[in-house]
Design a protein around this motif. Structure first.
Motif, mmCIF file in Angstrom:
data_model
loop_
_atom_site.group_PDB
_atom_site.id
_atom_site.type_symbol
_atom_site.label_atom_id
_atom_site.label_comp_id
_atom_site.label_asym_id
_atom_site.label_seq_id
_atom_site.Cartn_x
_atom_site.Cartn_y
_atom_site.Cartn_z
ATOM 1 N N VAL A 158 0.870 -1.180 0.000
ATOM 2 C CA VAL A 158 0.000 0.000 0.000
ATOM 3 C C VAL A 158 0.908 1.231 0.000
ATOM 4 O O VAL A 158 1.551 1.531 1.011
ATOM 5 C CB VAL A 158 -0.929 0.021 1.241
ATOM 6 N N PRO A 159 0.992 1.948 -1.133
ATOM 7 C CA PRO A 159 1.940 3.061 -1.247
ATOM 8 C C PRO A 159 1.437 4.360 -0.615
ATOM 9 O O PRO A 159 1.311 5.393 -1.265
ATOM 10 C CB PRO A 159 2.128 3.193 -2.759
ATOM 11 N N LYS A 160 1.146 4.300 0.682
ATOM 12 C CA LYS A 160 0.712 5.483 1.430
ATOM 13 C C LYS A 160 1.721 5.770 2.531
ATOM 14 O O LYS A 160 2.331 4.853 3.079
ATOM 15 C CB LYS A 160 -0.672 5.255 2.051
ATOM 16 N N ARG A 161 1.836 7.038 2.910
ATOM 17 C CA ARG A 161 2.808 7.462 3.917
ATOM 18 C C ARG A 161 2.242 7.193 5.319
ATOM 19 O O ARG A 161 1.829 8.108 6.031
ATOM 20 C CB ARG A 161 3.196 8.921 3.709
ATOM 21 N N VAL A 162 2.265 5.916 5.682
ATOM 22 C CA VAL A 162 1.715 5.452 6.954
ATOM 23 C C VAL A 162 2.673 4.427 7.541
ATOM 24 O O VAL A 162 3.130 3.529 6.831
ATOM 25 C CB VAL A 162 0.323 4.803 6.730
ATOM 26 N N ILE A 163 2.985 4.573 8.841
ATOM 27 C CA ILE A 163 3.813 3.581 9.526
ATOM 28 C C ILE A 163 3.233 3.282 10.906
ATOM 29 O O ILE A 163 2.509 4.094 11.474
ATOM 30 C CB ILE A 163 5.298 4.005 9.662
ATOM 31 N N VAL A 164 3.560 2.099 11.403
ATOM 32 C CA VAL A 164 3.247 1.730 12.782
ATOM 33 C C VAL A 164 4.538 1.225 13.414
ATOM 34 O O VAL A 164 5.361 0.593 12.752
ATOM 35 C CB VAL A 164 2.136 0.653 12.883
ATOM 36 N N VAL A 165 4.721 1.548 14.688
ATOM 37 C CA VAL A 165 5.889 1.058 15.421
ATOM 38 C C VAL A 165 5.461 0.700 16.845
ATOM 39 O O VAL A 165 4.511 1.265 17.385
ATOM 40 C CB VAL A 165 7.057 2.084 15.469
ATOM 41 N N ALA A 169 14.189 5.835 17.929
ATOM 42 C CA ALA A 169 14.706 6.739 16.890
ATOM 43 C C ALA A 169 15.160 5.952 15.668
ATOM 44 O O ALA A 169 14.868 6.330 14.525
ATOM 45 C CB ALA A 169 15.863 7.579 17.441
ATOM 46 N N THR A 170 15.852 4.848 15.902
ATOM 47 C CA THR A 170 16.315 4.009 14.797
ATOM 48 C C THR A 170 15.131 3.436 14.028
ATOM 49 O O THR A 170 15.094 3.474 12.799
ATOM 50 C CB THR A 170 17.216 2.873 15.332
ATOM 51 N N CYS A 171 14.151 2.915 14.750
ATOM 52 C CA CYS A 171 12.977 2.311 14.115
ATOM 53 C C CYS A 171 12.211 3.347 13.283
ATOM 54 O O CYS A 171 11.808 3.066 12.143
ATOM 55 C CB CYS A 171 12.082 1.687 15.185
ATOM 56 N N LEU A 172 12.009 4.533 13.825
ATOM 57 C CA LEU A 172 11.299 5.577 13.082
ATOM 58 C C LEU A 172 12.035 5.935 11.797
ATOM 59 O O LEU A 172 11.418 6.059 10.732
ATOM 60 C CB LEU A 172 11.117 6.822 13.959
ATOM 61 N N GLN A 173 13.352 6.082 11.881
ATOM 62 C CA GLN A 173 14.126 6.418 10.684
ATOM 63 C C GLN A 173 14.048 5.297 9.649
ATOM 64 O O GLN A 173 13.907 5.550 8.453
ATOM 65 C CB GLN A 173 15.584 6.688 11.066
ATOM 66 N N HIS A 174 14.130 4.058 10.107
ATOM 67 C CA HIS A 174 14.054 2.892 9.225
ATOM 68 C C HIS A 174 12.715 2.881 8.486
ATOM 69 O O HIS A 174 12.663 2.710 7.267
ATOM 70 C CB HIS A 174 14.225 1.631 10.074
ATOM 71 N N GLU A 175 11.619 3.078 9.216
ATOM 72 C CA GLU A 175 10.289 3.023 8.605
ATOM 73 C C GLU A 175 10.028 4.228 7.704
ATOM 74 O O GLU A 175 9.424 4.090 6.632
ATOM 75 C CB GLU A 175 9.202 2.890 9.672
ATOM 76 N N ILE A 176 10.476 5.408 8.102
ATOM 77 C CA ILE A 176 10.309 6.593 7.246
ATOM 78 C C ILE A 176 11.124 6.424 5.970
ATOM 79 O O ILE A 176 10.680 6.817 4.885
ATOM 80 C CB ILE A 176 10.653 7.886 8.018
ATOM 81 N N ASP A 177 12.297 5.801 6.065
ATOM 82 C CA ASP A 177 13.070 5.475 4.851
ATOM 83 C C ASP A 177 12.217 4.667 3.874
ATOM 84 O O ASP A 177 12.225 4.922 2.671
ATOM 85 C CB ASP A 177 14.327 4.661 5.194
ATOM 86 N N HIS A 178 11.477 3.680 4.386
ATOM 87 C CA HIS A 178 10.615 2.861 3.519
ATOM 88 C C HIS A 178 9.669 3.736 2.702
ATOM 89 O O HIS A 178 9.415 3.458 1.526
ATOM 90 C CB HIS A 178 9.778 1.878 4.340
ATOM 91 N N LEU A 179 9.129 4.775 3.321
ATOM 92 C CA LEU A 179 8.176 5.652 2.628
ATOM 93 C C LEU A 179 8.829 6.384 1.463
ATOM 94 O O LEU A 179 8.141 6.862 0.562
ATOM 95 C CB LEU A 179 7.569 6.656 3.606
ATOM 96 N N ASN A 180 10.148 6.472 1.501
ATOM 97 C CA ASN A 180 10.905 7.151 0.448
ATOM 98 C C ASN A 180 11.607 6.172 -0.482
ATOM 99 O O ASN A 180 12.492 6.563 -1.251
ATOM 100 C CB ASN A 180 11.913 8.115 1.085
#
Length: 183
Positions: free
Chosen positions: A54-61, A138-149
């Motif tokens: 699903v190519p939407k800017r959404v993440i869960v952690v 912080a690491t997890c958020l950066q990892h998941e936000i990278d996916h969105l890009n």
């Protein structure tokens, strides 16, 4: 809520840049719930919507179980839902964590990232929020936000290691197609 299949490298959708969410509605909240259930089932500590195609800017952690000292408590949960997250501040200080990815199963590598970040996002009700994070979060958020890009954690390791991983997963995917006739 329902479990969704997680797409695996070399699926080209993992390199797609995800589109912003224009309205936080029940459909987005259902997506968040499905993602959370899928992440817990995997099991993982973060999941981007693109990982379930699903190519939407959404993440869960949810790093609560991993950050606890001592024995893991499967009942301890602290999910964070982030819609249209963006890093607005990153520390110059860095930290190194061994990262893995549900879309690159059973491969881990040390990755250096900023030690602290501030993330601006919409919560599951569409309310603007900011979150200051350090450590594993912080690491997890950066990892998941990278996916969105369209960026994978293997893009942060040496080219030689990355090329080996990509080649291995491409070979595995080809073998699965040859054996089953489908991917």
């Amino acid at each position: 809520m329902s479990l969704k299949p997680i797409i695996i490298l070399p699926d080209t959708r993992l390199r797609a840049v995800s589109a912003p969410v224009t309205a936080v509605d029940d459909g987005v909240r259902t997506l968040l719930d499905d993602m959370l259930e899928t992440m817990y089932d995997a099991p993982g500590i973060g999941l981007a919507a693109i990982q379930i195609a699903v190519p939407k800017r959404v993440i869960v952690v949810d790093v609560a179980k991993r950050e606890e000292e001592g024995e893991e408590n499967p009942e301890k949960k602290n999910p964070i839902f982030l819609i249209n997250p963006e890093i607005v501040l990153a520390s110059e200080e860095t930290s190194i964590y061994e990262e893995g990815c549900l879309s690159i199963p059973e491969f881990y590598a040390e990755v250096e990232r900023p030690a602290r970040v501030r993330v601006r996002y919409l919560d599951r009700m569409g309310i603007a929020q900011e979150l200051d994070a350090d450590g594993l979060l912080a690491t997890c958020l950066q990892h998941e936000i990278d996916h969105l890009n369209g960026v994978l954690f293997i893009d942060h390791i040496s080219r030689l290691k990355r090329d080996r991983v990509v080649k291995k997963f491409a070979k595995d995917a080809k073998r699965r197609v040859d054996e089953t006739g489908t991917e």
